[in-house]
Motif scaffolding. Structure first.
Motif, PDB file in Angstrom:
ATOM      1  N   ILE A  23      14.879  12.796   1.984  1.00 57.68           N
ATOM      2  CA  ILE A  23      14.761  11.494   2.638  1.00 57.68           C
ATOM      3  C   ILE A  23      14.257  11.638   4.069  1.00 57.68           C
ATOM      4  CG2 ILE A  23      16.091   9.514   3.456  1.00 57.68           C
ATOM      5  CD1 ILE A  23      17.825   9.828   0.957  1.00 57.68           C
ATOM      6  N   TYR A  24      14.799  12.604   4.804  1.00 59.80           N
ATOM      7  CA  TYR A  24      14.378  12.783   6.190  1.00 59.80           C
ATOM      8  C   TYR A  24      12.905  13.170   6.308  1.00 59.80           C
ATOM      9  CZ  TYR A  24      19.399  12.850   7.247  1.00 59.80           C
ATOM     10  OH  TYR A  24      20.724  12.538   7.364  1.00 59.80           O
ATOM     11  N   PHE A  25      12.410  13.944   5.328  1.00 57.35           N
ATOM     12  CA  PHE A  25      11.014  14.393   5.362  1.00 57.35           C
ATOM     13  C   PHE A  25      10.143  13.625   4.378  1.00 57.35           C
ATOM     14  CE2 PHE A  25      13.166  18.239   7.035  1.00 57.35           C
ATOM     15  CZ  PHE A  25      12.423  18.427   8.193  1.00 57.35           C
ATOM     16  N   ALA A  26      10.618  12.459   3.924  1.00 58.37           N
ATOM     17  CA  ALA A  26       9.887  11.694   2.907  1.00 58.37           C
ATOM     18  C   ALA A  26       8.453  11.404   3.333  1.00 58.37           C
ATOM     19  CB  ALA A  26      10.627  10.399   2.595  1.00 58.37           C
ATOM     20  N   LYS A  27       8.279  11.035   4.589  1.00 57.00           N
ATOM     21  CA  LYS A  27       6.942  10.710   5.075  1.00 57.00           C
ATOM     22  C   LYS A  27       6.018  11.919   4.992  1.00 57.00           C
ATOM     23  CE  LYS A  27       4.529   8.875   9.135  1.00 57.00           C
ATOM     24  NZ  LYS A  27       4.680   8.375  10.527  1.00 57.00           N
ATOM     25  N   ALA A  28       6.486  13.090   5.439  1.00 61.35           N
ATOM     26  CA  ALA A  28       5.673  14.309   5.420  1.00 61.35           C
ATOM     27  C   ALA A  28       5.409  14.780   3.995  1.00 61.35           C
ATOM     28  CB  ALA A  28       6.371  15.410   6.216  1.00 61.35           C
ATOM     29  N   ILE A  29       6.429  14.660   3.117  1.00 60.77           N
ATOM     30  CA  ILE A  29       6.249  15.044   1.717  1.00 60.77           C
ATOM     31  C   ILE A  29       5.181  14.161   1.079  1.00 60.77           C
ATOM     32  CG2 ILE A  29       7.375  15.131  -0.554  1.00 60.77           C
ATOM     33  CD1 ILE A  29       9.995  15.766   0.964  1.00 60.77           C
ATOM     34  N   GLY A  30       5.266  12.862   1.343  1.00 61.83           N
ATOM     35  CA  GLY A  30       4.277  11.939   0.789  1.00 61.83           C
ATOM     36  C   GLY A  30       2.874  12.246   1.261  1.00 61.83           C
ATOM     37  N   ASN A  38      -1.942   4.502   2.843  1.00 58.04           N
ATOM     38  CA  ASN A  38      -1.202   3.505   3.605  1.00 58.04           C
ATOM     39  C   ASN A  38       0.195   4.056   3.912  1.00 58.04           C
ATOM     40  OD1 ASN A  38       0.947   1.130   3.417  1.00 58.04           O
ATOM     41  ND2 ASN A  38      -0.948   0.281   4.265  1.00 58.04           N
ATOM     42  N   GLU A  39       0.600   4.021   5.174  1.00 56.15           N
ATOM     43  CA  GLU A  39       1.854   4.679   5.585  1.00 56.15           C
ATOM     44  C   GLU A  39       3.065   4.115   4.851  1.00 56.15           C
ATOM     45  OE1 GLU A  39       4.529   5.486   9.633  1.00 56.15           O
ATOM     46  OE2 GLU A  39       2.637   4.363   9.757  1.00 56.15           O
ATOM     47  N   THR A  40       3.187   2.802   4.808  1.00 55.81           N
ATOM     48  CA  THR A  40       4.352   2.202   4.160  1.00 55.81           C
ATOM     49  C   THR A  40       4.335   2.434   2.657  1.00 55.81           C
ATOM     50  OG1 THR A  40       4.412   0.492   5.873  1.00 55.81           O
ATOM     51  CG2 THR A  40       5.663   0.071   3.856  1.00 55.81           C
ATOM     52  N   ALA A  41       3.169   2.289   2.033  1.00 53.04           N
ATOM     53  CA  ALA A  41       3.056   2.514   0.590  1.00 53.04           C
ATOM     54  C   ALA A  41       3.374   3.963   0.245  1.00 53.04           C
ATOM     55  CB  ALA A  41       1.648   2.157   0.116  1.00 53.04           C
ATOM     56  N   ASN A  42       2.937   4.879   1.083  1.00 50.95           N
ATOM     57  CA  ASN A  42       3.205   6.295   0.870  1.00 50.95           C
ATOM     58  C   ASN A  42       4.703   6.569   0.960  1.00 50.95           C
ATOM     59  OD1 ASN A  42       3.539   9.234   1.814  1.00 50.95           O
ATOM     60  ND2 ASN A  42       1.388   9.158   1.195  1.00 50.95           N
ATOM     61  N   LEU A  43       5.354   5.955   1.925  1.00 51.48           N
ATOM     62  CA  LEU A  43       6.788   6.132   2.101  1.00 51.48           C
ATOM     63  C   LEU A  43       7.551   5.585   0.900  1.00 51.48           C
ATOM     64  CD1 LEU A  43       8.864   7.150   4.206  1.00 51.48           C
ATOM     65  CD2 LEU A  43       8.967   4.803   5.073  1.00 51.48           C
ATOM     66  N   ILE A  44       7.159   4.416   0.429  1.00 51.45           N
ATOM     67  CA  ILE A  44       7.805   3.819  -0.742  1.00 51.45           C
ATOM     68  C   ILE A  44       7.596   4.701  -1.967  1.00 51.45           C
ATOM     69  CG2 ILE A  44       7.737   1.861  -2.340  1.00 51.45           C
ATOM     70  CD1 ILE A  44       7.118   0.084   0.107  1.00 51.45           C
ATOM     71  N   ALA A  45       6.377   5.264  -2.122  1.00 52.60           N
ATOM     72  CA  ALA A  45       6.097   6.151  -3.247  1.00 52.60           C
ATOM     73  C   ALA A  45       6.965   7.402  -3.189  1.00 52.60           C
ATOM     74  CB  ALA A  45       4.618   6.536  -3.256  1.00 52.60           C
ATOM     75  N   SER A  46       7.151   7.951  -1.987  1.00 50.21           N
ATOM     76  CA  SER A  46       8.004   9.134  -1.825  1.00 50.21           C
ATOM     77  C   SER A  46       9.432   8.826  -2.244  1.00 50.21           C
ATOM     78  CB  SER A  46       7.989   9.614  -0.368  1.00 50.21           C
ATOM     79  OG  SER A  46       6.704  10.012   0.023  1.00 50.21           O
ATOM     80  N   LEU A 377      11.815  -4.347  -0.302  1.00 51.65           N
ATOM     81  CA  LEU A 377      12.191  -5.731  -0.027  1.00 51.65           C
ATOM     82  C   LEU A 377      11.840  -6.151   1.395  1.00 51.65           C
ATOM     83  CD1 LEU A 377      15.644  -6.022  -1.864  1.00 51.65           C
ATOM     84  CD2 LEU A 377      13.470  -7.061  -2.526  1.00 51.65           C
ATOM     85  N   ILE A 378      12.043  -5.251   2.352  1.00 52.33           N
ATOM     86  CA  ILE A 378      11.676  -5.571   3.736  1.00 52.33           C
ATOM     87  C   ILE A 378      10.159  -5.750   3.852  1.00 52.33           C
ATOM     88  CG2 ILE A 378      11.573  -4.663   6.098  1.00 52.33           C
ATOM     89  CD1 ILE A 378      14.286  -3.308   5.525  1.00 52.33           C
ATOM     90  N   LYS A 379       9.421  -4.889   3.175  1.00 45.86           N
ATOM     91  CA  LYS A 379       7.945  -4.977   3.226  1.00 45.86           C
ATOM     92  C   LYS A 379       7.457  -6.312   2.661  1.00 45.86           C
ATOM     93  CE  LYS A 379       3.721  -2.847   1.400  1.00 45.86           C
ATOM     94  NZ  LYS A 379       2.943  -3.022   2.636  1.00 45.86           N
ATOM     95  N   PHE A 380       8.029  -6.735   1.539  1.00 45.52           N
ATOM     96  CA  PHE A 380       7.516  -7.923   0.858  1.00 45.52           C
ATOM     97  C   PHE A 380       8.119  -9.233   1.358  1.00 45.52           C
ATOM     98  CE2 PHE A 380       6.787  -4.579  -2.454  1.00 45.52           C
ATOM     99  CZ  PHE A 380       5.405  -4.582  -2.353  1.00 45.52           C
TER     100      PHE A 380
END
Length: 414
Positions: A23-30, A38-46, A377-380
């Motif tokens: 979870i902490y590295f979700a952004k980097a893993i994605g 897309n940063e948010t879409a990538n984070l959600i996918a991770s 949910l926050i995104k949408f």
């Protein structure tokens, strides 16, 4: 005895270390393994891939618990930690998406699935093992050793994450190093666990295993539905609040309020110390935290959550940290009450299955899906109060449990 409890704790450390670093590295893993720009879409996918493994935990719990209730606690308990460790290690070596394309994403998903199945048997086995090794006077405190292990995992992941993110000349990506370290630790734990012996309580019951009319999971669902529902209700409050105020919060505050991630992880690691102390207090003085306390605390906690999520934009980081530390005292107490209750609510013949199914639905599905649900949910919707609403739903379930359970069930154990 102390050696056995130390060996029990090793798997708990690894499970929550892995949980946290993903979870902490979700952004980097994605960014490394998922083909979305897309940063948010990538984070959600991770978080979605993380959730796939979490969804499989109840299935893994049913499989491992069946053998734990019919063949013994020890044999299953040894191999679950190895099945967690190897995927953790291998995730650290998956080539980037730019090197092998979509195969990187597929490999990540497959390894997360294996982890999810193994984790389904790990913590329930730890709780059952600790409960059955302890005398009545120490069951509440000793099952908290398992909880201490999970929080040591949080602490190590947060501190290591904060340290790695500050380094600029690492030979590999910070997230890869974190996974490799976790995998090596898990393999060492596997070899150490081979010295465990079977619990006395299961050893006495073992001669009657073949005489049971139903497989453990069927027996559980036929004759022990009420305690199962009760543990799902109480456990879901802990799982949702823990996921929100430890795992979800650093990414949430850094993404939407631009607080520095390394500082958030550092403060998060210190908060876990408070959490562990609270859990141990609840284990040592369990009789003080019964119906009245749990009901009052749950109401105050829910109101406090609404206040925080309404005011993050106007609070400083230091103020947020203080509020979070206070909230984590209550969550820690709930955490300290859950393991002994989950084991005591089920008889020996279905104990592993009962603890496994309730725990994995709460911490696999509820906690595992929290991040992807809340960010989506926050995104949408654009509603920043979504996490507080989410907590309220599970707090309502917990209140139903608190109102329907007898006080002595919260303080007396089989």
């Amino acid at each position: 005895m102390k050696k056995s409890f130390a060996l029990i704790t090793l798997g708990a450390i690894l499970e929550y270390y892995d949980f946290a670093i993903f979870i902490y590295f979700a952004k980097a893993i994605g960014e490394s393994l998922i083909p979305l720009h897309n940063e948010t879409a990538n984070l959600i996918a991770s978080f979605g891939i993380f959730a796939i493994g979490a969804i499989l935990r109840p299935l893994g719990g049913i499989i491992f618990a069946h053998f734990g209730d019919t063949r013994g606690r020890k044999n299953i308990f040894i191999y679950t930690v190895l099945m967690m460790a190897l995927p953790t290690l291998l995730i650290g070596f998956i080539p980037n998406y730019t090197q092998i394309g979509i195969a990187a994403t597929i490999m990540l998903i497959l390894l997360r699935c294996i982890q999810g199945l193994a984790i389904g048997g790990e913590i329930p086995g730890s709780v059952v093992f600790a409960y059955e090794l302890s005398n009545k006077a120490n069951k509440a405190l000793n099952t908290n050793i398992v909880i201490a292990g999970t929080n040591i995992g949080f602490f190590i992941a947060s501190m290591l994450g904060a340290i790695l993110l500050k380094q600029s000349n690492l030979p590999y990506s910070a997230w890869r190093i974190a996974f490799i370290i976790g995998g090596i630790f898990g393999i060492i734990s596997y070899y150490l666990r081979k010295n465990l012996t079977e619990t006395p309580e299961f050893s006495k019951y073992q001669e009657f295993v073949d005489k049971q009319p139903h497989p453990p999971i069927r027996e559980l669902l036929l004759n022990h539905k009420k305690p199962l529902i009760q543990m799902l209700a109480f456990g879901s409050l802990l799982a949702s609040s823990l996921a929100v105020f430890t795992f979800f919060m650093p990414t949430y505050l850094s993404t939407y309020y631009k607080f520095p991630m390394d500082k958030l992880l550092e403060y998060n690691s210190y908060s876990i110390i408070i959490f562990v102390i609270s859990a141990f207090i609840a284990g040592k003085f369990h009789y003080l935290f019964a119906k009245k306390f749990l009901a009052t605390g749950t109401i105050i906690f829910t109101i406090s959550s609404y206040y925080l999520f309404s005011h993050y934009q106007s609070l400083t980081l230091n103020q947020i940290v203080i509020y979070h530390y206070l909230i984590l005292v209550f969550i820690g107490i709930i955490c300290g009450r859950l393991p002994v209750l989950s084991a005591s609510f089920f008889p020996v013949q279905v104990r592993y299955s009962g603890v496994g199914l309730s725990y994995n639905i709460c911490f696999g599905i509820v906690a595992g899906l929290t991040q992807v649900i809340l960010f989506s949910l926050i995104k949408f919707t654009g509603i920043m109060l979504i996490p507080a609403i989410y907590i309220t739903i599970f707090a309502s379930f917990a209140m139903l449990f608190i109102l329907t359970v007898e006080n002595k069930q919260l303080t007396e154990y089989q």
